[in-house]
Design an enzyme around this catalytic site. Structure first.
Site, PDB file in Angstrom:
ATOM      1  N   SER A 257       0.823  -1.204   0.000  1.00  0.00           N
ATOM      2  CA  SER A 257       0.000   0.000   0.000  1.00  0.00           C
ATOM      3  C   SER A 257       0.865   1.265   0.000  1.00  0.00           C
ATOM      4  O   SER A 257       1.733   1.397  -0.850  1.00  0.00           O
ATOM      5  CB  SER A 257      -0.936  -0.071   1.202  1.00  0.00           C
ATOM      6  OG  SER A 257      -2.099   0.630   0.928  1.00  0.00           O
ATOM      7  N   HIS A 398      -7.890  -5.556  -0.018  1.00  0.00           N
ATOM      8  CA  HIS A 398      -6.612  -4.867   0.172  1.00  0.00           C
ATOM      9  C   HIS A 398      -5.916  -5.424   1.411  1.00  0.00           C
ATOM     10  O   HIS A 398      -6.375  -5.216   2.536  1.00  0.00           O
ATOM     11  CB  HIS A 398      -6.933  -3.381   0.361  1.00  0.00           C
ATOM     12  CG  HIS A 398      -5.726  -2.498   0.420  1.00  0.00           C
ATOM     13  ND1 HIS A 398      -4.878  -2.327  -0.642  1.00  0.00           N
ATOM     14  CD2 HIS A 398      -5.221  -1.737   1.424  1.00  0.00           C
ATOM     15  CE1 HIS A 398      -3.921  -1.475  -0.306  1.00  0.00           C
ATOM     16  NE2 HIS A 398      -4.111  -1.111   0.951  1.00  0.00           N
TER      17      HIS A 398
HETATM   18  C1  GTR Z   1      -5.373   4.551   1.205  1.00  0.00           C
HETATM   19  C2  GTR Z   1      -4.667   5.475   0.309  1.00  0.00           C
HETATM   20  C3  GTR Z   1      -3.896   4.634  -0.637  1.00  0.00           C
HETATM   21  C4  GTR Z   1      -3.100   3.541   0.052  1.00  0.00           C
HETATM   22  C5  GTR Z   1      -3.711   3.060   1.353  1.00  0.00           C
HETATM   23  C6  GTR Z   1      -2.849   2.409   2.392  1.00  0.00           C
HETATM   24  O1  GTR Z   1      -6.484   5.017   1.758  1.00  0.00           O
HETATM   25  O2  GTR Z   1      -5.631   6.253  -0.289  1.00  0.00           O
HETATM   26  O3  GTR Z   1      -3.121   5.431  -1.475  1.00  0.00           O
HETATM   27  O4  GTR Z   1      -1.792   3.884   0.216  1.00  0.00           O
HETATM   28  O5  GTR Z   1      -4.368   4.043   2.030  1.00  0.00           O
HETATM   29  O6  GTR Z   1      -1.672   2.691   2.540  1.00  0.00           O
HETATM   30  O7  GTR Z   1      -3.432   1.625   3.145  1.00  0.00           O
END
Ligand code: GTR
Length: 418
Positions: A257, A398
């Site tokens: 991420s 995610h």
């Molecule tokens: C999100 C962000 C992403 C990603 C993520 C993370 O909300 O918008 O760009 O990096 O966080 O790191 O969990």
């Protein structure tokens, strides 16, 4: 879940509110776009071999990302100060040898520091390749290991002790036993040691150490938090190079991420990382920004203004004006190993955009006579594609899963045997 600390709560929240908001999730509405040419100098001249691309185009791309996106970082400090402690043979039920190494960023041991937790296969007879990764929470969350002291955590901008229940709470995302069983080590650092991740946290991190006298904010082309985290990954590498138990020629830098964006930027600048793995790095990472799918530059700049440099703010909702796109960031890893990965339900990160970033970077590997991804067709779930540039998309949300790590371990075995 309390262990998902403040910034991560914000991230999760963005993901779900984005479902209702004005976010492009319809492939049919993705605008037509032309990517900037990864081979052509700004003068228009095209580079046709590895040598001229490396000596002329690569520095241009690096400079663009440095000034326009992540911001310039300081040089490596002349003197680094390491302290090796908590050495234990036979940790993790006998599977690992563990040590904690403190890296002091200043010239004294009083200032900011980061703790590097290192697990190596127990009793390894020779130096072992290592996966290095920044983590979202204290080093004690990486595995269920009572010997690792509980690192503090940040909750709503305040540092407090971590509860015992947080020990091993990120273990699923690290899969240390699989890594050790493959004959590799794992080194991790809590990114909060470098700079905590919230607006206004800069004062708690390393950036002010490098301010000029009287300076209170970075200039528009100076480092944001991602660059600070990336810079510290290189300082961890500085330590690994001194450790005789580590094969520093074979260090894979991993990040998930926002820390996937960080791994890409660290790997772009520091060619000592022989493999770079960006797990669901999304916008500002592997995803092609010009698709406007899921998260956009304006979202990054609105929610996480501290991540990127001041100049990046001018690209909010102006992706088509950027003289770069993610395939160019990824090209900076060539000809080393690059792994980009997505998750099906992680639409906010734009899985197809991540694939296309990797696929459009791949011609640069070809210049070096190495195969990257040789198709523009996205693979089905659970079918990794590509050779020195590899990509997979898996089912699910995610996250970092055992499936992801299984692929990274296979990739590393293939890369490091060549
Ligand atoms: C999100 C962000 C992403 C990603 C993520 C993370 O909300 O918008 O760009 O990096 O966080 O790191 O969990």
């Amino acid at each position: 879940m309390l262990k998902r600390i403040a910034p991560l709560l914000l991230a999760a929240c963005l993901r779900s509110t984005a479902q209702q908001a004005d976010v492009l999730y319809d492939e049919a509405k993705v605008p037509k776009f032309t990517l900037p040419d990864v081979f052509a100098l700004r003068s228009g001249e095209r580079m046709r071999d590895a040598k001229s691309w490396s000596s002329r185009r690569r520095p241009e791309i690096l400079a663009l990302y440095e000034t326009e996106v992540f911001g310039k970082s300081p040089a490596k400090p002349a003197k680094l100060n390491f302290e090796v402690k908590a050495v234990e043979k036979g940790a993790l039920g006998g599977k690992a040898d563990r040590k904690i190494v403190t890296v002091y960023f200043g010239s004294t041991r009083g200032g900011p520091k980061m703790d590097l937790l290192i697990y190596l296969p127990a009793g390894a007879q020779k130096a072992v390749p290592v996966f290095l990764g920044l983590s979202f929470s204290g080093i004690h969350t990486v595995a269920n290991d009572a010997g690792v002291p509980l690192a503090p955590r940040w909750v709503r901008g305040v540092q407090e002790p971590s509860p015992e229940s947080s020990r091993g709470s990120a273990a699923q995302q690290w899969q240390v036993e699989k890594i050790l069983a493959a004959g590799y080590g794992l080194a991790t650092v809590d990114y909060n040691d470098i700079e905590p991740d919230f607006v206004g946290a800069m004062k708690h991190g390393i950036r002010p150490l490098f301010f000029k006298p009287g300076q209170t904010e970075p200039a528009a082309d100076e480092w944001g938090a991602i660059a600070a985290w990336a810079w510290a990954a290189s300082r961890a590498m500085d330590y690994l190079e001194t450790d005789k138990e580590v094969d520093a020629q074979h260090v894979a830098l991993f990040g998930h991420s926002r820390l996937g964006k960080t791994a890409l930027w660290a790997g772009a600048q520091d060619t000592r990382f022989s493999i770079v793995i960006a797990n669901e790095s999304g916008e500002g990472g592997a995803a092609i920004s010009r698709r406007n799918f899921g998260e956009r530059t304006k979202d990054l700049n609105a929610h996480f203004p501290h991540w990127f440099d001041g100049n990046f703010k001018k690209y909010s909702a102006r992706e088509d004006e950027m003289p770069f796109d993610s395939h160019m960031l990824l090209s900076l890893i060539a000809p080393r190993g690059l792994y980009v990965a997505s998750a099906e339900d992680d639409r906010w990160s734009d899985p197809r955009g991540e694939f296309l970033g990797a696929a459009n970077a791949s011609p640069v590997w070809k210049l070096f006579s190495r195969k990257g991804i040789e198709t523009m067709e996205m693979p089905p779930l659970h079918q990794p594609v590509g050779e020195h540039v590899r990509y997979h998309i898996r089912a699910g949300k995610h996250d970092v899963t055992a499936y992801d790590w299984e692929q990274y371990l296979k990739f590393a075995a293939a890369e490091w045997r060549r």
